[in-house]
Design an enzyme around this catalytic site. Structure first.
Site, PDB file in Angstrom:
ATOM      1  NE  ARG A   1      49.549 -24.809  27.025  1.00  0.00           N
ATOM      2  CZ  ARG A   1      48.568 -23.938  27.146  1.00  0.00           C
ATOM      3  NH1 ARG A   1      47.529 -24.196  27.915  1.00  0.00           N
ATOM      4  NH2 ARG A   1      48.605 -22.792  26.482  1.00  0.00           N
TER       5      ARG A   1
ATOM      6  CB  THR B   1      40.498 -22.745  34.357  1.00  0.00           C
ATOM      7  OG1 THR B   1      41.685 -23.529  34.508  1.00  0.00           O
ATOM      8  CG2 THR B   1      39.706 -22.768  35.656  1.00  0.00           C
TER       9      THR B   1
ATOM     10  CD  GLN C   1      46.170 -28.874  30.860  1.00  0.00           C
ATOM     11  OE1 GLN C   1      45.518 -28.252  31.680  1.00  0.00           O
ATOM     12  NE2 GLN C   1      46.965 -28.285  29.967  1.00  0.00           N
TER      13      GLN C   1
ATOM     14  N   GLY D   1      42.622 -20.505  22.327  1.00  0.00           N
ATOM     15  CA  GLY D   1      41.919 -20.450  23.590  1.00  0.00           C
ATOM     16  C   GLY D   1      40.706 -19.557  23.525  1.00  0.00           C
TER      17      GLY D   1
ATOM     18  CE1 TYR E   1      46.733 -24.602  38.001  1.00  0.00           C
ATOM     19  CE2 TYR E   1      47.638 -23.639  36.000  1.00  0.00           C
ATOM     20  CZ  TYR E   1      46.652 -23.689  36.967  1.00  0.00           C
ATOM     21  OH  TYR E   1      45.586 -22.828  36.909  1.00  0.00           O
TER      22      TYR E   1
ATOM     23  N   PRO F   1      43.424 -25.994  26.484  1.00  0.00           N
ATOM     24  CG  PRO F   1      45.104 -26.695  27.932  1.00  0.00           C
ATOM     25  CD  PRO F   1      44.809 -26.466  26.491  1.00  0.00           C
TER      26      PRO F   1
END
Length: 363
Positions: A229, A27, A100, A316, A182, A25
């Site tokens: 994750r 952003t 996600q 990534g 997060y 994942p």
């Protein structure tokens, strides 16, 4: 180059993966202001559908969890419709994709949230990072308000609702973002969880939210459609976990009871998470070994698989600039240069305009 385990098929939560190359994942800040996915997002994911599995960028389950401007959501009917265009495009290309779910917690800014809300986290500890603003530039993260137990219960429900929305949007599953600073990570970490109630204090309290979220997701869509994750000891964005081992060993052992689709685990230079936690996990494990390090390449991925530390490896930066990364890894082809200036700028540049590898014609 000879074939390797990286390109062998495997089963994951009922999905048949053609290879063990997973897109991590990432952003990208390409959604509409209200969090609805755009046609360019459908193009971006479809371009990369030959990955064994695609994991979307972090997606907020409710607007009060939006971490930055133009991060996508999974809260409204409009979000579901937008994501359906993404999943349809991926499935047409033969791919598999999970969403996600990423609640920002303390991360965010009222000026960079669709609803203008003030961030709230485990404790009143501000994120040291600055936040992208809609009009350009950045602003410092505010001190978050502290989530009450009623707030936490609402967030758990919002995650379950978002998971149902994900399945309605055509996703093959969901991944809970419990890493990289997060919300879930904020409850796990030393310096962001200063609570004295049952969601703080000792290990059992600090991991309580993670377990409640996973249980709610499993109840909502089935455990075999849920992954998580984790990034033990990841110091990004001011996170501190001085001794990650005891907490994460207990957390992974507890998570193992749910029969989840997978554990997505990030290694760390100061804590060898893969070596320490792999023996406690009986299911499929996706390793991420590029966080805070050089970008993962074929050789580093193969070393992880050959050592038995994971069943698949997530990439990534390789996928950012190479829509055909699987082919480039398989044939040891060069990678596109990265367009660093356009990583987070709206529009197709630096997003869907990276070329596939063109072989020279043989006369």
């Amino acid at each position: 180059m000879t074939e390797s385990a990286l390109f062998e098929p495997m089963d994951l939560g009922g999905l048949a993966l053609p290879n063990r190359v997973v897109m991590a994942p990432m952003t990208r800040l390409r959604a509409e202001p209200d969090g609805t996915p755009t046609p360019e997002m459908a193009q971006f994911y479809a371009q990369r559908a030959d990955a064994g599995l695609l994991i979307t960028e972090g997606t907020w389950p409710a607007s009060t969890g939006q971490s930055e401007w133009r991060v996508p959501g999974l809260e409204t009917a409009r979000h579901v419709s937008g994501w359906r265009a993404v999943t349809d495009a991926v499935h047409v290309e033969g791919g598999r994709i999970v969403a996600q779910l990423m609640h920002g917690g303390r991360k965010g800014h009222p000026g960079a949230r669709f609803d203008g809300s003030v961030p709230a986290g485990a404790s009143a500890v501000a994120d040291p990072e600055w936040v992208h603003l809609p009009e350009g530039g950045k602003a410092p993260s505010p001190v978050p308000s502290v989530l009450s137990q009623a707030d936490i219960a609402r967030i758990v429900t919002e995650h379950a609702d978002a998971a149902r929305n994900a399945i309605a949007a055509g996703f093959d599953g969901v991944e809970l973002h419990g890493a990289n600073s997060y919300l879930t990570h904020q409850f796990l970490a030393d310096n962001t969880n200063l609570r004295a109630d049952e969601y703080g204090g000792q290990i059992a309290g600090r991991m309580r939210l993670a377990l409640e979220l996973i249980e709610s997701l499993a109840d909502a869509v089935g455990a075999d459609r849920v992954g998580i994750r984790l990034a033990p000891g990841n110091p990004q964005f001011g996170m501190v976990e001085a001794d990650p081992g005891p907490l994460y060993r207990q957390l992974v052992a507890e998570l193992d009871r749910y029969g989840l689709a997978y554990l997505h685990l990030t290694d760390n230079d100061s804590y060898c998470a893969l070596e320490d936690l792999r023996p406690l996990w009986s299911g499929r494990l996706i390793a991420n070994v590029g966080e805070n390090r050089e970008a993962t390449c074929r050789r580093t991925a193969e070393r992880v698989l050959d050592a038995g530390l994971a069943d698949a490896v997530s990439f990534g930066r390789g996928f950012l600039r190479n829509p055909d990364l699987v082919s480039r890894l398989r044939d040891d082809l060069p990678w596109n240069p990265m367009d660093e200036a356009r990583l987070y700028t709206p529009g197709p540049a630096g997003y869907v305009d990276y070329p596939r590898y063109e072989r020279a014609a043989v006369s």
